[in-house]
Design a protein around this motif. Sequence first.
Motif, mmCIF file in Angstrom:
data_model
loop_
_atom_site.group_PDB
_atom_site.id
_atom_site.type_symbol
_atom_site.label_atom_id
_atom_site.label_comp_id
_atom_site.label_asym_id
_atom_site.label_seq_id
_atom_site.Cartn_x
_atom_site.Cartn_y
_atom_site.Cartn_z
ATOM 1 N N ILE A 141 47.882 44.526 56.195
ATOM 2 C CA ILE A 141 47.920 45.512 57.263
ATOM 3 C C ILE A 141 46.540 46.149 57.341
ATOM 4 O O ILE A 141 45.914 46.429 56.314
ATOM 5 C CB ILE A 141 49.045 46.553 57.037
ATOM 6 N N ASP A 142 46.049 46.313 58.562
ATOM 7 C CA ASP A 142 44.737 46.904 58.812
ATOM 8 C C ASP A 142 44.904 48.216 59.547
ATOM 9 O O ASP A 142 45.732 48.326 60.460
ATOM 10 C CB ASP A 142 43.865 45.970 59.661
ATOM 11 N N ARG A 143 44.098 49.198 59.177
ATOM 12 C CA ARG A 143 44.071 50.497 59.848
ATOM 13 C C ARG A 143 42.673 50.690 60.397
ATOM 14 O O ARG A 143 41.703 50.836 59.653
ATOM 15 C CB ARG A 143 44.422 51.615 58.860
ATOM 16 N N TYR A 144 42.552 50.620 61.736
ATOM 17 C CA TYR A 144 41.252 50.726 62.398
ATOM 18 C C TYR A 144 40.912 52.190 62.630
ATOM 19 O O TYR A 144 41.693 52.942 63.217
ATOM 20 C CB TYR A 144 41.266 49.964 63.718
ATOM 21 N N ILE A 145 39.744 52.585 62.172
ATOM 22 C CA ILE A 145 39.251 53.940 62.347
ATOM 23 C C ILE A 145 38.298 53.985 63.543
ATOM 24 O O ILE A 145 38.387 54.858 64.395
ATOM 25 C CB ILE A 145 38.504 54.425 61.075
ATOM 26 N N ASP A 146 37.383 53.001 63.602
ATOM 27 C CA ASP A 146 36.376 52.915 64.663
ATOM 28 C C ASP A 146 36.190 51.440 65.034
ATOM 29 O O ASP A 146 35.130 50.869 64.830
ATOM 30 C CB ASP A 146 35.062 53.532 64.180
ATOM 31 N N GLY A 147 37.245 50.802 65.554
ATOM 32 C CA GLY A 147 37.175 49.367 65.844
ATOM 33 C C GLY A 147 36.810 48.612 64.570
ATOM 34 O O GLY A 147 37.296 48.922 63.487
ATOM 35 N N HIS A 148 35.920 47.626 64.709
ATOM 36 C CA HIS A 148 35.459 46.889 63.533
ATOM 37 C C HIS A 148 34.373 47.634 62.773
ATOM 38 O O HIS A 148 33.977 47.208 61.694
ATOM 39 C CB HIS A 148 34.948 45.505 63.934
ATOM 40 N N ASN A 149 33.865 48.701 63.343
ATOM 41 C CA ASN A 149 32.822 49.460 62.657
ATOM 42 C C ASN A 149 33.348 50.179 61.424
ATOM 43 O O ASN A 149 32.586 50.500 60.523
ATOM 44 C CB ASN A 149 32.172 50.462 63.609
ATOM 45 N N GLY A 150 34.633 50.460 61.393
ATOM 46 C CA GLY A 150 35.232 51.104 60.236
ATOM 47 C C GLY A 150 36.722 50.850 60.204
ATOM 48 O O GLY A 150 37.429 51.198 61.146
ATOM 49 N N LYS A 151 37.187 50.201 59.143
ATOM 50 C CA LYS A 151 38.625 49.948 59.036
ATOM 51 C C LYS A 151 39.024 49.818 57.570
ATOM 52 O O LYS A 151 38.227 49.409 56.731
ATOM 53 C CB LYS A 151 39.035 48.696 59.798
ATOM 54 N N TRP A 152 40.276 50.175 57.293
ATOM 55 C CA TRP A 152 40.906 49.953 56.007
ATOM 56 C C TRP A 152 41.712 48.666 56.086
ATOM 57 O O TRP A 152 42.304 48.379 57.119
ATOM 58 C CB TRP A 152 41.861 51.097 55.658
ATOM 59 N N ALA A 153 41.736 47.912 55.009
ATOM 60 C CA ALA A 153 42.551 46.698 54.946
ATOM 61 C C ALA A 153 43.266 46.655 53.597
ATOM 62 O O ALA A 153 42.647 46.844 52.553
ATOM 63 C CB ALA A 153 41.684 45.456 55.110
ATOM 64 N N LEU A 154 44.568 46.430 53.651
ATOM 65 C CA LEU A 154 45.377 46.237 52.456
ATOM 66 C C LEU A 154 45.984 44.840 52.564
ATOM 67 O O LEU A 154 46.706 44.545 53.516
ATOM 68 C CB LEU A 154 46.481 47.291 52.368
ATOM 69 N N ASP A 155 45.655 43.977 51.597
ATOM 70 C CA ASP A 155 46.079 42.578 51.627
ATOM 71 C C ASP A 155 46.756 42.191 50.321
ATOM 72 O O ASP A 155 46.331 42.608 49.248
ATOM 73 C CB ASP A 155 44.878 41.627 51.786
ATOM 74 N N PHE A 156 47.781 41.344 50.437
ATOM 75 C CA PHE A 156 48.346 40.645 49.294
ATOM 76 C C PHE A 156 47.958 39.186 49.435
ATOM 77 O O PHE A 156 48.203 38.562 50.483
ATOM 78 C CB PHE A 156 49.867 40.775 49.242
ATOM 79 N N VAL A 157 47.334 38.610 48.405
ATOM 80 C CA VAL A 157 46.835 37.238 48.443
ATOM 81 C C VAL A 157 47.494 36.433 47.335
ATOM 82 O O VAL A 157 47.445 36.818 46.166
ATOM 83 C CB VAL A 157 45.297 37.200 48.260
ATOM 84 N N ASP A 158 48.124 35.320 47.707
ATOM 85 C CA ASP A 158 48.749 34.403 46.756
ATOM 86 C C ASP A 158 47.989 33.088 46.816
ATOM 87 O O ASP A 158 47.991 32.407 47.847
ATOM 88 C CB ASP A 158 50.219 34.196 47.114
ATOM 89 N N THR A 159 47.319 32.735 45.728
ATOM 90 C CA THR A 159 46.526 31.508 45.657
ATOM 91 C C THR A 159 47.247 30.512 44.760
ATOM 92 O O THR A 159 47.668 30.853 43.651
ATOM 93 C CB THR A 159 45.120 31.801 45.095
ATOM 94 N N HIS A 160 47.381 29.288 45.264
ATOM 95 C CA HIS A 160 48.092 28.233 44.539
ATOM 96 C C HIS A 160 47.218 26.991 44.486
ATOM 97 O O HIS A 160 46.728 26.526 45.515
ATOM 98 C CB HIS A 160 49.418 27.911 45.228
ATOM 99 N N ASN A 161 47.009 26.459 43.280
ATOM 100 C CA ASN A 161 46.244 25.238 43.104
ATOM 101 C C ASN A 161 47.227 24.089 42.908
ATOM 102 O O ASN A 161 47.976 24.071 41.934
ATOM 103 C CB ASN A 161 45.297 25.366 41.909
ATOM 104 N N ASP A 162 47.220 23.144 43.858
ATOM 105 C CA ASP A 162 48.155 22.013 43.816
ATOM 106 C C ASP A 162 47.839 21.001 42.718
ATOM 107 O O ASP A 162 48.698 20.220 42.325
ATOM 108 C CB ASP A 162 48.146 21.256 45.148
ATOM 109 N N THR A 163 46.594 20.977 42.241
ATOM 110 C CA THR A 163 46.171 19.879 41.374
ATOM 111 C C THR A 163 45.737 20.313 39.981
ATOM 112 O O THR A 163 45.568 19.471 39.117
ATOM 113 C CB THR A 163 45.006 19.119 42.035
ATOM 114 N N VAL A 164 45.517 21.600 39.758
ATOM 115 C CA VAL A 164 45.049 22.080 38.457
ATOM 116 C C VAL A 164 46.033 23.127 37.941
ATOM 117 O O VAL A 164 46.309 24.118 38.619
ATOM 118 C CB VAL A 164 43.633 22.690 38.556
ATOM 119 N N ASP A 165 46.565 22.898 36.742
ATOM 120 C CA ASP A 165 47.517 23.846 36.146
ATOM 121 C C ASP A 165 46.831 25.163 35.806
ATOM 122 O O ASP A 165 45.626 25.213 35.551
ATOM 123 C CB ASP A 165 48.131 23.251 34.874
#
Length: 180
Positions: A141-165
């Motif tokens: 979810i992004d909260r724009y303060i001044d368009g792209h000039n200023g914004k907050w971003a809260l992200d959840f990132v799930d990274t999965h490697n198919d070939t390396v344990d």
Amino acid sequence: APRARAVWYPLGAMTYDFPAFQTLDGGSRLSLGVAYMSNKDARLLNSVVAGTNGTDANTLDLELQWMTGPFSLLAELYERDTTVPGSADGDDNGYTVQAGYFVVPRVWEVVARVSMVDQTDIPAAWISGPPSRQKELTFGIDRYIDGHNGKWALDFVDTHNDTVDDQDSQQLRLQYQVIF
């Protein structure tokens, strides 16, 4: 290094103010693009294999950006062929698809992204560790303060490697972006 990029705007010109600021008041925008880059002696530019004199890399990139009302979509696909003197050739490719929707126009946007990088056709000697195919899912979810000039971003990132344990990871990121 020869480079070429062509972009077509069939629904009228658009700026690259991603997300859909320019279509919130109605209408749609679409851009379709293709780019090609040929790097001779790409030893300092190639993120797959660096430091080898004479390394050549050719990259083809396809891109799409679509905005309609509060919805935005970005997609990119690349294919890179790399030649290293005295070694086998290697290929890597990947894609990104990102969607966003303003739940409160110009203020709150929900976003989702899926990305993949496939380096399984790269000689193992080129990289530290085994060649891999990695996928990443992001929700935020992004909260724009001044368009792209200023914004907050809260992200959840799930990274999965198919070939390396033991290469999977999850992250929760909070960041503030400033452009000046």
